[in-house]
Scaffold this active site. Structure first.
Site, PDB file in Angstrom:
ATOM      1  N   ARG A  88       1.111  -1.005  -0.187  1.00 19.84           N
ATOM      2  CA  ARG A  88       0.086  -0.083  -0.070  1.00 19.84           C
ATOM      3  C   ARG A  88       0.950   1.213  -0.011  1.00 19.84           C
ATOM      4  NH1 ARG A  88      -3.440  -4.132   2.763  1.00 19.84           N
ATOM      5  NH2 ARG A  88      -4.906  -4.215   1.112  1.00 19.84           N
TER       6      ARG A  88
ATOM      7  N   ASP B  95     -10.106  -2.575  -5.319  1.00 18.79           N
ATOM      8  CA  ASP B  95     -10.821  -1.456  -5.797  1.00 18.79           C
ATOM      9  C   ASP B  95     -10.140  -0.190  -5.303  1.00 18.79           C
ATOM     10  OD1 ASP B  95     -11.511  -2.091  -2.999  1.00 18.79           O
ATOM     11  OD2 ASP B  95     -13.396  -1.443  -2.779  1.00 18.79           O
TER      12      ASP B  95
ATOM     13  N   ARG C 252     -13.021  -9.539   3.863  1.00 23.76           N
ATOM     14  CA  ARG C 252     -13.476  -8.159   4.177  1.00 23.76           C
ATOM     15  C   ARG C 252     -14.830  -7.810   4.257  1.00 23.76           C
ATOM     16  NH1 ARG C 252      -9.252  -3.830   1.345  1.00 23.76           N
ATOM     17  NH2 ARG C 252     -10.429  -4.285  -0.597  1.00 23.76           N
TER      18      ARG C 252
HETATM   19  P1  ADP Z   1      -6.897  -3.101  -2.752  1.00 25.37           P
HETATM   20  O1  ADP Z   1      -6.397  -2.549  -4.069  1.00 25.37           O
HETATM   21  O2  ADP Z   1      -6.599  -4.400  -2.416  1.00 25.37           O
HETATM   22  O3  ADP Z   1      -8.285  -2.515  -2.326  1.00 25.37           O
HETATM   23  P2  ADP Z   1      -5.928  -0.593  -1.056  1.00 25.37           P
HETATM   24  O4  ADP Z   1      -7.443  -0.138  -0.818  1.00 25.37           O
HETATM   25  O5  ADP Z   1      -5.148  -0.777  -0.056  1.00 25.37           O
HETATM   26  O6  ADP Z   1      -5.828  -1.997  -1.682  1.00 25.37           O
HETATM   27  O7  ADP Z   1      -5.422   0.280  -2.242  1.00 25.37           O
HETATM   28  C1  ADP Z   1      -3.986   0.061  -2.805  1.00 25.37           C
HETATM   29  C2  ADP Z   1      -3.172   1.187  -2.942  1.00 25.37           C
HETATM   30  O8  ADP Z   1      -4.173   1.851  -3.885  1.00 25.37           O
HETATM   31  C3  ADP Z   1      -3.258   2.289  -1.745  1.00 25.37           C
HETATM   32  O9  ADP Z   1      -2.198   1.955  -0.976  1.00 25.37           O
HETATM   33  C4  ADP Z   1      -2.807   3.656  -2.730  1.00 25.37           C
HETATM   34  O10 ADP Z   1      -1.461   3.793  -2.786  1.00 25.37           O
HETATM   35  C5  ADP Z   1      -3.597   3.527  -3.693  1.00 25.37           C
HETATM   36  N1  ADP Z   1      -4.997   4.245  -3.395  1.00 25.37           N
HETATM   37  C6  ADP Z   1      -6.334   3.645  -3.031  1.00 25.37           C
HETATM   38  N2  ADP Z   1      -7.240   4.620  -3.149  1.00 25.37           N
HETATM   39  C7  ADP Z   1      -6.634   5.742  -3.674  1.00 25.37           C
HETATM   40  C8  ADP Z   1      -7.179   7.100  -3.841  1.00 25.37           C
HETATM   41  N3  ADP Z   1      -8.267   7.557  -3.288  1.00 25.37           N
HETATM   42  N4  ADP Z   1      -6.321   7.889  -4.217  1.00 25.37           N
HETATM   43  C9  ADP Z   1      -4.811   7.691  -4.659  1.00 25.37           C
HETATM   44  N5  ADP Z   1      -4.356   6.392  -4.397  1.00 25.37           N
HETATM   45  C10 ADP Z   1      -5.139   5.400  -3.924  1.00 25.37           C
END
Ligand code: ADP
Length: 328
Positions: A77, A108, A177
């Site tokens: 992340r 997402d 989740r």
């Molecule tokens: P997943 O893709 O498994 O849902 P996360 O929700 O942790 O995992 O998101 C992964 C990464 O995507 C985050 O650590 C961040 O770097 C990026 N990210 C998520 N949401 C945003 C956002 N609103 N703006 C910019 N980058 C984002």
């Protein structure tokens, strides 16, 4: 839709890891090479873009990985990517190499980041749903889900043996989740007596009545599969309440945890990851942008990233009815 030609593709895995991500990377790399495109691996999700941890890949970089869990590109992340300055740094690092298209394998959250980045810097992004949770709309499968379900099934089958030997009530918590798909699929496939998922409200009185009724009918072995996101609070919380209300029952709680993320991907996950990886590059070559590749009814399906982010899959009522009938 822009028809801008893509020449150099970057691929990254982001967010939670999922078995099958390596198969997707392999497909992206080899399809890019097939089209005569240069392809770059970006390490540790968006962190690699921000920190310039990017390397050129060739066919051999993805040899012998289709069967491996985890991701050779690592995943993470990235806090910096949430900030405009972080995304600007990321863009500069892509620009200096001429990378003009991205494939993002993640959930997402990762798509939210991709959408933002693409809107700001005009880099076409294609998302592949890489998550064991199956919590994304626009695809019948997500990469890793089938493996996670099979891992849960394998573990629950083993638990059932000991449950059966001791006439026990077992509460098994699985991942997912906010989504109940792993619980639903693994619960049905292991013949669970009850399945608790966040998509349907948990009626504790009905559950206790159901377990008591079964006991009266000399059904002493009961398996309850609980999704970690169930609004009742997971298997430990449920265990506390049931121990109070059913003091005569021999109750055990088991949290399956991270074993569900690991392991060699199932045949299905390897297949869909290969299919999606191939189509991600085909989509970029065809000038598509900001869409997620899914598979619906065995065919490739495109969903705008913002729609995949906002919508969740629906668990049909019929499945819950089937659970009740088959567990009687
Ligand atoms: P997943 O893709 O498994 O849902 P996360 O929700 O942790 O995992 O998101 C992964 C990464 O995507 C985050 O650590 C961040 O770097 C990026 N990210 C998520 N949401 C945003 C956002 N609103 N703006 C910019 N980058 C984002």
């Amino acid at each position: 839709m822009s028809a801008k030609k893509v020449n150099k593709i970057g691929v990254l895995t982001s967010g939670g890891d999922a078995p099958g991500m390596n198969a997707a990377i392999r497909a992206v790399v080899r399809t890019s090479i097939h089209h005569g495109l240069e392809v770059f691996g970006i390490m540790r999700g968006y962190n690699g873009m921000v920190d310039d941890d990017i390397f050129q890949m060739d066919s051999r970089s993805v040899a012998n990985i289709i069967q491996r869990g985890g991701t050779i590109l690592k995943t993470a992340r990235s806090k910096e990517f949430f900030e405009p300055e972080g995304r600007k740094k990321a863009y500069e690092n892509l620009k200096k190499r001429g990378i003009d298209g991205l494939v993002i394998i993640g959930g997402d959250g990762s798509f939210r980041g991709a959408q933002k980045f693409s809107n700001e810097f005009d880099i076409p992004c294609i998302g592949l749903p890489g998550t064991i949770d199956k919590d994304i709309a626009g695809s019948d499968f997500t990469i890793g889900f089938d493996t996670a379900v099979n891992t849960a099934i394998d573990a629950i089958d083993k638990i059932r043996d000991t449950m059966d030997a001791h006439d026990r009530l077992f509460l098994v918590e699985v991942m997912g989740r906010d989504a109940g798909y792993i619980a639903l699929h693994s619960g049905i496939a292991t013949g669970a007596e009850n399945i608790l998922i966040p998509e349907s409200r948990t009626d504790i009185e009905a559950l206790i009545y159901n377990l008591t009724e079964k006991e009266k009918r000399k059904k002493l072995v009961n398996l309850v599969v609980v999704a970690e996101g169930d609004e009742f609070g997971g298997a430990n919380e449920l265990g506390k309440v049931l121990k109070e209300r059913l003091p005569q029952a021999d109750i055990r709680v088991c949290i399956l945890g991270h074993i569900q993320r690991g392991g060699s991907p199932s045949g299905l996950d390897r297949l869909i990851a290969s299919h999606m990886g191939y189509h991600a590059v085909e989509a970029l070559v065809a000038g598509r942008r900001n869409e997620m590749i899914g598979i619906v009814n065995n065919a490739v399906h495109y969903t705008p990233l913002d729609k995949a982010i906002k919508e969740k899959q629906n668990i049909g009522e019929e499945w819950m009815k089937i659970v009740k009938i088959l567990a009687s």
